[in-house]
Design a protein around this motif. Sequence first.
Motif, short mmCIF file in Angstrom:
data_model
loop_
_atom_site.label_atom_id
_atom_site.label_comp_id
_atom_site.label_asym_id
_atom_site.label_seq_id
_atom_site.Cartn_x
_atom_site.Cartn_y
_atom_site.Cartn_z
N ASP A 32 -5.91 -7.86 4.12
CA ASP A 32 -4.53 -7.94 4.58
C ASP A 32 -3.74 -8.98 3.81
N MET A 44 -2.12 -4.27 5.04
CA MET A 44 -2.68 -3.48 3.95
C MET A 44 -4.17 -3.27 4.18
N PRO A 45 -4.74 -2.23 3.60
CA PRO A 45 -6.19 -2.01 3.72
C PRO A 45 -6.98 -2.96 2.84
N VAL A 46 -8.28 -2.97 3.04
CA VAL A 46 -9.26 -3.76 2.27
C VAL A 46 -9.12 -5.26 2.56
N ASP A 85 0.82 -1.22 0.00
CA ASP A 85 0.00 0.00 0.00
C ASP A 85 0.86 1.27 0.00
N ASN A 123 -3.48 -3.31 -2.42
CA ASN A 123 -4.09 -4.01 -1.29
C ASN A 123 -4.26 -5.49 -1.64
#
Length: 378
Positions: free
Chosen positions: A62, A58-60, A10, A36
């Motif tokens: 992992d 990471m967003p959304v 990210d 992501n």
Amino acid sequence: MAVKVLVVDDSSFFRRRVSEIINADPRMEVIDSAVNGKEAVEKTAQLKPDVVTMDVEMPVLDGISAVRQIMAQTPTPILMFSSLTHDGAKATLDALEAGALDFLPKKFEDIARNREEATSLLQQRVLEIARKRPLLRRATRPASTSGTGQTASPAGGVRTPARPASRPAVGTSSSSKAPARFTATGKRYQVMAIGTSTGGPVALQKVLTKLPANFPLPIILIQHMPATFTSAFAQRLNGLSKITVVEAKDGDTLKPGHAYLAPGGMQMMIDGRPGAARLKILDGGERMNYKPCVDVTFGSAAKIYGDKVLSMVLTGMGADGREGARMLKSAGATIWAQDEESCVVYGMPQAVAKAGISSEDLPLERIAERILVELNLK
């Protein structure tokens, strides 16, 4: 043909840094990037890269959940990047158990003395694990991509089951070299020693979790791993195994049914005499390439125990363990090597096998069985 790499992180800075290093080697090329885990899963299925480099946080979605989904849907060699913290260690071990083949710290300076060394190390790791792609793809079985069985992860997003049925068995083998039934040699042992590197965390877990609580020997473990990782790794192995697994400390006495993991960044040696041996944990040494070093520990085991050592060299890059195994063989000890097909990287076992030091080459899935037969426990 160049090795195709998908870079997942990210951080735009880190994506650019990793991409520059990979593209600097003509044998590799970055074909795309993802920001992501969800993008990583989608782009892996679409682009079918030879290797994916993956961040943990990471967003959304992992990185660990992304690894699970990729290994269930489009099995691909994955190199993880993580922080050198206790939490980072636990997450990295989760990713390896989910199917990632190797890991590196995000701060390259933690494992390299200069930029050139860091660049070479990353390039080498990507090229090495790329060789496993054909094996991963052959092991693919039809997988469901629906949301059935998924649960929410603590970090948000979606978390797939820890061991999806469709995950290919990396590090397994049906090697024809191993006999249908093993036979004990009749030798007597006082200690068991195992050395490993790349692919070792999963390999050690496969072996140690199959040993009984009444295992009659102390076990010495040397795994190439950063200092902040070995404590978390020992705790994980201890929680999964019937035997007791600890990170070794200076002065530890060797007890049957106990496994002692060499601390990262240090050297582990055996001192004393059989029946009253203790561990010495020493400074890693500036000139040593490996900290801990398999050669150092194996050499000390040969000196103290002579022919009463049952030793194994498992998956790993390089040739660490060859000279220590040579010393063990000269003392009359037993040395086995993991076979090529079941290794993540057939470097360390190959060095031992090619030198004519190992007496048996064994598939990972049968090493514990071979140990139990040799010790008359099966």
